[in-house]
Write a protein that holds these residues in place. Structure first.
Motif, short mmCIF file in Angstrom:
data_model
loop_
_atom_site.label_atom_id
_atom_site.label_comp_id
_atom_site.label_asym_id
_atom_site.label_seq_id
_atom_site.Cartn_x
_atom_site.Cartn_y
_atom_site.Cartn_z
N ARG A 1 0.85 -1.18 0.00
CA ARG A 1 0.00 0.00 0.00
C ARG A 1 0.89 1.24 0.00
NH1 ARG A 1 -2.15 2.98 4.38
NH2 ARG A 1 -1.19 1.47 5.77
N PRO B 1 -3.43 7.41 -0.16
CA PRO B 1 -4.63 8.17 0.21
C PRO B 1 -4.61 9.63 -0.26
CG PRO B 1 -3.21 7.86 2.11
CD PRO B 1 -2.61 7.07 0.98
N ALA C 1 -7.26 14.18 -1.89
CA ALA C 1 -7.29 12.87 -2.56
C ALA C 1 -6.62 12.94 -3.93
CB ALA C 1 -8.73 12.41 -2.70
#
Length: 104
Positions: A4, A45, A56
């Motif tokens: 991630r 994110p 974002a």
């Protein structure tokens, strides 16, 4: 393993270029340029602005993108060669939708 990316980083899988020219000539690996087109595998994110608010990203997993020739850092995750780059290294999203038909 699942990876991630953090902040405004994006993981991109290069889309391989054609190995033959339109005339049927096979291009050897050593003569090929690395493709500058890829598919977003994962996106962080977002980055924080000066007020500390999370902004974002404009790209998401599955988007086809165009990036600079020397963009990103090459990494190998689970045996797959991927690129990690900042969203700002991406020049744009390629719309793979069908071309609009001209009204008759």
């Amino acid at each position: 393993m699942k990876f991630r990316p953090l902040h405004d980083r994006v993981v991109v899988r290069r889309i391989t270029a054609e190995e033959k020219t339109s005339g049927g000539i096979i291009i050897p690996d050593t003569a090929k340029e690395k493709p500058m087109e890829g598919e977003v595998v994962a996106a962080g994110p977002g980055a924080r602005n000066e007020q500390g608010q999370l902004v974002a990203l404009d790209v998401k997993a599955g988007d086809r993108v165009l990036f600079g020739k020397w963009s990103g850092t090459e990494v190998k995750i689970d045996g797959e060669e991927l690129l990690i780059m900042k969203e700002s290294d991406i020049m744009g999203i390629i719309d793979t939708g069908h071309a609009h038909k001209k009204a008759a």
